[in-house]
Motif scaffolding. Structure first.
Motif, mmCIF file in Angstrom:
data_model
loop_
_atom_site.group_PDB
_atom_site.id
_atom_site.type_symbol
_atom_site.label_atom_id
_atom_site.label_comp_id
_atom_site.label_asym_id
_atom_site.label_seq_id
_atom_site.Cartn_x
_atom_site.Cartn_y
_atom_site.Cartn_z
ATOM 1 N N ALA A 199 26.679 -2.360 104.934
ATOM 2 C CA ALA A 199 26.695 -1.505 106.109
ATOM 3 C C ALA A 199 25.036 -1.084 106.462
ATOM 4 O O ALA A 199 24.776 -0.815 105.331
ATOM 5 C CB ALA A 199 27.789 -0.554 106.031
ATOM 6 N N GLN A 200 25.087 -0.774 108.509
ATOM 7 C CA GLN A 200 23.760 -0.363 108.412
ATOM 8 C C GLN A 200 23.317 0.739 109.267
ATOM 9 O O GLN A 200 23.560 1.142 109.825
ATOM 10 C CB GLN A 200 23.127 -1.592 109.907
ATOM 11 N N TYR A 201 22.396 1.747 108.170
ATOM 12 C CA TYR A 201 21.884 2.670 108.691
ATOM 13 C C TYR A 201 20.656 3.061 109.344
ATOM 14 O O TYR A 201 19.635 2.175 109.781
ATOM 15 C CB TYR A 201 22.293 3.760 107.559
ATOM 16 N N LEU A 202 20.758 3.831 110.135
ATOM 17 C CA LEU A 202 19.773 4.287 111.110
ATOM 18 C C LEU A 202 17.930 3.353 109.715
ATOM 19 O O LEU A 202 17.255 2.956 110.358
ATOM 20 C CB LEU A 202 19.481 5.503 110.876
ATOM 21 N N ASP A 203 17.790 3.783 108.836
ATOM 22 C CA ASP A 203 16.255 3.842 108.363
ATOM 23 C C ASP A 203 16.928 2.114 108.118
ATOM 24 O O ASP A 203 15.603 1.792 107.028
ATOM 25 C CB ASP A 203 16.886 4.716 107.206
ATOM 26 N N ASP A 204 17.629 1.646 108.206
ATOM 27 C CA ASP A 204 17.643 -0.091 107.372
ATOM 28 C C ASP A 204 16.429 -0.927 109.229
ATOM 29 O O ASP A 204 16.789 -2.033 109.191
ATOM 30 C CB ASP A 204 18.587 -0.905 107.615
ATOM 31 N N ILE A 205 17.049 -0.281 110.166
ATOM 32 C CA ILE A 205 16.688 -0.366 111.459
ATOM 33 C C ILE A 205 15.309 -0.786 111.109
ATOM 34 O O ILE A 205 13.984 0.184 111.465
ATOM 35 C CB ILE A 205 17.275 0.610 112.279
ATOM 36 N N ARG A 206 14.365 -2.110 111.623
ATOM 37 C CA ARG A 206 12.957 -2.101 111.797
ATOM 38 C C ARG A 206 13.370 -3.243 113.172
ATOM 39 O O ARG A 206 13.935 -4.215 113.810
ATOM 40 C CB ARG A 206 12.785 -3.640 110.698
ATOM 41 N N LEU A 207 12.037 -2.735 114.283
ATOM 42 C CA LEU A 207 12.374 -2.922 115.207
ATOM 43 C C LEU A 207 10.543 -3.924 115.717
ATOM 44 O O LEU A 207 9.479 -3.328 114.696
ATOM 45 C CB LEU A 207 12.143 -2.345 116.580
ATOM 46 N N PRO A 208 10.137 -4.901 116.420
ATOM 47 C CA PRO A 208 9.255 -5.435 116.649
ATOM 48 C C PRO A 208 8.216 -3.748 116.631
ATOM 49 O O PRO A 208 8.251 -3.420 118.050
ATOM 50 C CB PRO A 208 8.978 -6.007 117.989
ATOM 51 N N GLY A 209 7.216 -3.571 116.115
ATOM 52 C CA GLY A 209 6.023 -2.852 116.837
ATOM 53 C C GLY A 209 6.295 -1.413 116.293
ATOM 54 O O GLY A 209 5.943 -0.287 116.290
ATOM 55 N N LEU A 210 7.013 -1.209 115.791
ATOM 56 C CA LEU A 210 7.715 -0.389 114.550
ATOM 57 C C LEU A 210 7.070 0.900 114.283
ATOM 58 O O LEU A 210 5.585 0.537 113.748
ATOM 59 C CB LEU A 210 8.842 -0.200 113.959
ATOM 60 N N LEU A 211 6.619 2.092 115.119
ATOM 61 C CA LEU A 211 5.450 3.077 113.952
ATOM 62 C C LEU A 211 6.133 4.010 113.243
ATOM 63 O O LEU A 211 7.302 4.366 113.710
ATOM 64 C CB LEU A 211 4.655 3.427 115.404
ATOM 65 N N HIS A 212 5.513 4.616 112.718
ATOM 66 C CA HIS A 212 6.470 5.613 111.674
ATOM 67 C C HIS A 212 5.564 7.089 111.770
ATOM 68 O O HIS A 212 4.397 7.459 112.223
ATOM 69 C CB HIS A 212 6.091 5.381 110.140
ATOM 70 N N ALA A 213 6.551 8.129 112.168
ATOM 71 C CA ALA A 213 5.556 9.614 111.916
ATOM 72 C C ALA A 213 6.231 10.688 111.446
ATOM 73 O O ALA A 213 7.223 10.282 110.407
ATOM 74 C CB ALA A 213 6.425 10.263 113.157
ATOM 75 N N ALA A 214 5.600 11.278 110.797
ATOM 76 C CA ALA A 214 5.091 12.575 110.072
ATOM 77 C C ALA A 214 4.843 13.462 110.623
ATOM 78 O O ALA A 214 4.479 13.916 111.414
ATOM 79 C CB ALA A 214 4.286 12.039 109.394
#
Length: 773
Positions: A24-39
């Motif tokens: 099952a795919q949850y939010l954190d499993d999603i990978r998108l082109p050009g994905l950046l990460h926030a803290a």
């Protein structure tokens, strides 16, 4: 009782396999082109003015794309009271507030750069409890509260930290107490706690070059998110698309807007790139939503024969730094605190008060367990004071046919029976003798009755899109969120019963997408089965009607001569003459090759009938469809340690009709465990500076397998209602409602001490026993 083909069967959930094997795919499993990460940077203090923020060192860190603050943020959002900013602008109001954010190529780089941001604060007084915030000299947490937009009927008390006040009046409260022979009263506390779902909050947002906005969230309210983002960024709702993948638990605190506006504000600074933020476990405690925070002062008056005359409740709600998500929880706790009883006279008052704690939002039960704790404890106290059997006192006053609750809603036979629920748990727990005290243990038994309604808004609706395929299979698309409660299985069974088609042939949506799913307000308040199920039946009936209309044209008969059995449409008086549904679904093709009739795809929606906002006296159609229930337990208290051991817990609810016995048992078992956690061990605590002391699973102890009662009795009553599908009523939240008062009543029975606050820990038991000596 009606006979069903698929309703009431223990069918296996359609999502069971994918979740069990980890696909099952949850939010954190999603990978998108050009994905950046926030803290996100959170403050060191719970209440302070922001003097300055220096981001220069963070901007120079490896992998950093952008550092964002709230300095230029003018957005205020909230669907009830717009008192929330996506990021702190000039002051912080709780320890989990959002001060600044780093956007980087990786999550590790973003987190590392946070330490380089320097913030200067001017500390302000910190209030972690409503009583502190109501002091005459208290500093205002929201000095501009009077300027905030709010729904009609809501609003602050100027010059105070009161975000909203609510008052319900029935009858003449002074006369009620004057006519009473006996009065019992007390102050009861249901503290802050966390929904603590296994999946924390998170979101991904992308501002596209064409002006559209894409968002993904672990929330249960995609259409609210869509409309709020559209409003904040001055877009038509059609330019915002929100998708919800699988959700790893909710328990209320993933309803309403939580983190999505903050992630959107961050992502708006890097157009064209998706930005992901997923809360750490600590952030899930401190920087999303928490629950509870209630202090009830309650007084009940009765005649010598046990007839209830009056109830007065004065409720303080420590709603946290923002009130948008807590205000209706407070209102619900107020108008439902009368429990399943009729009071001729009632005055129920509450204040929703800003505090320097994380904001309170929905929590499984939505104000009902908080309101039932005082009334069910006082009912036992009243029985003792009158020298009456506690069951007899309750039975004399239960709501039922011809009775009226505090909100003015009347009850009928079709409303269900709390007496039948009582008798089932009474037989399970109280039929034999209570074990006598021995060298190791005290023994006690306790009971609580309850009721709960679906909670929502007068405009809230569930919608269904039903499409039949040429082979007779069915696809159903809706906007309800599957959060572990078994929603998809319920959809399959209700649709299967309505269409008389095997549920295995019915495919149910696995992702919510505002671009394609029909509108739904949000999946809260145990409303989906009641409303969504009726929407499914309406859509199914429309589909059957389309097939009958087509068959009538093909067979040259009137529609009312036709019947349907899930496989064919046929003549009632000549069943051998009919047409298989496969030949009707896309229209019927005549011998001359002409297609007649319509394609079978239908839509429908359903609302609660006459659900309303409160009137001038705080009354109205505030629940409409209530589920009655009763819970009881048998406990041991270990003399040496003070530990409470629940040996047997019994629950019964009048659910109208059981949709799936396997799922309903899981719901009740899980709800009881959540209630036991709150009653015996869970509480969020703060120091004097507003810092949360236990934002982790190591310190905030949730119940585990070893805490499960040795025996559980679950025996539901089925008196079909008139609102839900096939007579079914909601059940998702109800199992938590009566747990705390049942256990505390059992504690009193065991050791003769009345506890009025939870959690009742071993330390509190030992202290109370020592004080008694």
């Amino acid at each position: 009782m009606a006979t069903f083909k698929y309703i009431g069967k223990p069918l296996t959930r359609p999502d069971a396999v994918s979740k069990a094997i980890g696909k099952a795919q949850y939010l954190d499993d999603i990978r998108l082109p050009g994905l950046l990460h926030a803290a996100i940077l959170h403050p060191e203090v719970a209440h302070a003015d922001i003097v300055s923020i220096d981001t220069s060192a963070a901007e120079a860190m490896p992998g950093v794309v952008k550092v964002v603050t709230g300095r230029d943020c003018t957005t205020l959002y909230g669907d009830n009271i717009s008192d929330i900013s996506p990021m702190a602008v000039s002051k912080v109001r709780h320890i989990g507030d959002h001060v600044a954010a780093v956007i980087a190529q990786t999550k590790r780089q973003a987190t590392a750069a946070l330490a380089q941001i320097k913030v200067d604060y001017t500390p302000l007084p910190v209030y972690t409890d409503a009583r502190q915030a109501l002091a005459p000299d208290a500093v205002l947490i929201h000095p501009d509260a009077e300027k905030y937009w709010h729904l009609p009927g809501l609003g602050c008390t100027p010059g105070t930290n009161i975000a909203n006040s609510y008052r319900l009046k029935k009858g003449d409260i002074e006369k009620g107490f004057a006519d009473a022979d006996v009065v019992v009263e007390g102050e009861f506390v249901y503290p802050h706690g966390s929904g603590a779902a296994i999946e924390p909050h998170g979101a991904i947002v992308r501002f596209n070059e064409d002006g559209t906005i894409d968002a993904w969230s672990s929330s249960i309210c995609p259409f609210i998110i869509r409309d709020d983002l559209a409003h904040a960024y001055h877009k038509p709702s059609s330019m915002v698309r929100v998708r919800i993948p699988e959700i790893g638990g909710c328990f209320g605190y993933k309803s309403d807007i939580t983190v999505e506006q903050t992630v959107a504000w961050i992502a708006s600074h890097v157009p064209g790139r998706p930005v992901k933020w997923v809360a750490s476990r600590r952030e899930d405690f401190t920087s999303t939503l928490i629950g509870h925070g209630f202090r009830h002062t309650m007084k009940i008056g009765a005649k010598k024969d046990g007839t209830l005359m009056a109830i007065h409740a004065d409720i303080l709600h420590s709603t946290g730094a923002f009130s948008d998500t807590g205000v209706h929880v407070c209102n619900a706790a107020t108008h439902n605190c009368t429990g399943p009883y009729e009071f001729p006279h009632a005055l129920l008052e509450s204040k929703c008060v800003y505090t320097n704690t994380p904001p309170v939002g929905a929590f499984r039960g939505y104000g009902h367990q908080e309101g039932h704790l005082p009334v069910e404890r006082l009912m036992d106290m009243l029985a003792r004071k009158l020298g009456m059997d506690p069951f007899a006192v309750r039975e004399k006053n239960y709501l039922g046919p011809g009775k009226e609750n505090a909100a003015g809603e009347r009850y009928y036979t079709s409303s269900g029976s709390v007496v039948e629920c009582q008798e089932k748990v009474r037989a399970a727990i109280f039929s034999g003798d209570k074990p006598a005290e021995d060298e190791e243990y005290y023994y006690g038994r306790g009971f609580a009755a309850l009721m709960k309604s679906p909670k929502g808004a007068p405009f809230s609706s569930k919608s269904c899109y039903l499409k039949m395929n040429p082979d007779g299979s069915v696809v159903i698309n809706m906007g309800g969120a599957e959060v572990g409660q078994g929603l998809r299985m319920a959809v399959q069974q209700i649709a299967g019963e309505a269409l008389q088609i095997d549920p295995a042939k019915i495919s149910v949506y696995r992702e919510i997408d505002t671009q394609y799913c029909p509108w739904e307000w949000q999946t809260i308040g145990s409303m989906f089965t009641t409303q969504g199920g009726r929407a499914i039946i309406r859509a199914a009936n429309k589909a059957i009607a389309v097939m009958k209309e087509t068959a009538a044209k093909a067979l040259l008969v009137d529609v009312d001569h036709l019947d349907y059995d899930g496989e064919r449409v046929f003549l009632k008086h000549d069943p051998d003459l009919g047409i298989p549904i496969q030949k009707l679904i896309h229209g019927y093709i005549t011998e001359s090759g002409i297609t007649i009739g319509d394609v079978v795809h239908t839509t429908s929606d359903a609302r609660l009938p006459r659900y309303s906002n409160p009137d001038a006296d705080g009354r109205g159609g505030l629940g409409v469809e209530y589920t009655f229930g009763a819970q009881a337990c048998e406990i041991r208290i270990e003399k040496k340690t003070g530990k409470i051991c629940v040996d047997h817990f019994a629950s019964s609810f009048d659910v109208g009709t059981v949709i799936n016995p396997q799922m309903i048992r899981g719901q009740i078992t899980g709800g009881v465990m959540m209630g036991l956690g709150a009653t015996l061990q869970e509480e969020l605590t703060y120091d004097a500076d507003g810092k949360m002391l236990n934002p982790s699973f190591g310190k905030y102890r949730l119940p585990g397998f070893k805490d499960i009662p040795a025996k559980q009795t679950i025996d539901c009553v089925e008196n079909p209602g008139e609102v839900g599908p096939f007579g079914a009523r909601g059940i998702g939240e109800h199992p938590v409602v009566g747990v705390a008062p049942a256990v505390l009543n059992a504690v009193q029975d065991a050791i003769g001490i009345d506890f009025t606050e939870i959690p009742v820990t071993p330390e509190k038991i030992l202290a109370a026993l020592a004080a008694r000596k």
